[in-house]
Design a protein around this motif. Structure first.
Motif, PDB file in Angstrom:
ATOM      1  N   MET A  10     -22.218  -8.000  56.265  1.00  0.00           N
ATOM      2  CA  MET A  10     -21.608  -7.035  55.354  1.00  0.00           C
ATOM      3  C   MET A  10     -20.546  -6.204  56.097  1.00  0.00           C
ATOM      4  N   PRO A  11     -19.704  -5.468  55.352  1.00  0.00           N
ATOM      5  CA  PRO A  11     -18.652  -4.664  56.000  1.00  0.00           C
ATOM      6  C   PRO A  11     -19.175  -3.691  57.058  1.00  0.00           C
ATOM      7  N   ASN A  12     -20.325  -3.088  56.839  1.00  0.00           N
ATOM      8  CA  ASN A  12     -20.838  -2.121  57.826  1.00  0.00           C
ATOM      9  C   ASN A  12     -21.428  -2.796  59.072  1.00  0.00           C
ATOM     10  N   ASP A  13     -21.431  -4.147  59.122  1.00  0.00           N
ATOM     11  CA  ASP A  13     -21.914  -4.890  60.288  1.00  0.00           C
ATOM     12  C   ASP A  13     -20.776  -5.299  61.220  1.00  0.00           C
ATOM     13  N   ASN A  15     -17.238  -5.065  63.697  1.00  0.00           N
ATOM     14  CA  ASN A  15     -16.621  -4.284  64.765  1.00  0.00           C
ATOM     15  C   ASN A  15     -15.131  -4.090  64.471  1.00  0.00           C
ATOM     16  N   TYR A  16     -14.398  -3.538  65.406  1.00  0.00           N
ATOM     17  CA  TYR A  16     -12.969  -3.269  65.199  1.00  0.00           C
ATOM     18  C   TYR A  16     -12.159  -4.551  64.976  1.00  0.00           C
ATOM     19  N   ASN A  18     -13.134  -6.982  63.102  1.00  0.00           N
ATOM     20  CA  ASN A  18     -13.610  -7.517  61.817  1.00  0.00           C
ATOM     21  C   ASN A  18     -14.529  -8.723  61.953  1.00  0.00           C
ATOM     22  N   ARG A  24     -25.189  -4.944  66.363  1.00  0.00           N
ATOM     23  CA  ARG A  24     -25.895  -5.283  65.126  1.00  0.00           C
ATOM     24  C   ARG A  24     -26.627  -6.617  65.303  1.00  0.00           C
ATOM     25  N   GLN A  62     -17.236 -11.228  57.956  1.00  0.00           N
ATOM     26  CA  GLN A  62     -17.756 -10.660  56.713  1.00  0.00           C
ATOM     27  C   GLN A  62     -17.956 -11.770  55.690  1.00  0.00           C
TER      28      GLN A  62
END
Length: 144
Positions: A10-13, A15-16, A18, A24, A62
């Motif tokens: 998911m998006p909150n998983d 890093n910078y 992407n 995680r 993602q």
């Protein structure tokens, strides 16, 4: 190696860059390996003692579904050592590998290491029996 569970990146998983953040991935590996060890030793009073080096081999992006392959590597008097492979469900590419994750069974009262009474042979036999029972238990879907 049995691939036992999956997660959606998911998006909150991310890093910078992407891709799946390494921290995680480590969190997921520790949790999945602990669940596996708990099921193998049939005790919930376990702690992570050691995680070997993690080898990251390919990114997860993602929307990717990652799956966790787990296998018992060795069994000690109060410990179990597990190997975990994280791979992309669609491509089967290995994302990362944690070769040795050591868990120790603790006495729930004293919190000291305690013998779990299992050995590698009994765990392998238990796994084979579980696989056989899953293959024999076919759900009746004729009414669907």
């Amino acid at each position: 190696m049995r691939f036992l569970s999956r997660r959606l990146v998911m998006p909150n998983d991310l890093n910078y860059a992407n891709s799946l953040f390494g921290g995680r991935a480590l969190e997921w590996i520790d949790e999945e390996a602990a669940i596996y060890a708990i099921c193998q030793l049939e005790t919930t009073c376990l702690v992570t003692k050691h995680i070997s080096e993690i080898s990251f081999q390919s990114p997860a992006m993602q929307g990717d579904i990652v799956e966790f392959g787990l296998k018992t590597k060795s069994v000690g008097r109060s410990s179990i050592t597990v190997t975990c492979v994280v791979r992309n469900k669609a491509t089967k590419k290995t994302i990362c590998l944690a070769d040795s994750i050591v868990f120790v069974a603790l006495d729930p009262v004293t919190r000291l290491p305690m013998p779990h009474g299992k050995n590698l042979e009994s765990l392998e036999k238990q796994t084979l029996e579980e696989i056989r029972s899953l293959n024999m238990e076919k759900p009746d879907i004729s009414n669907l």
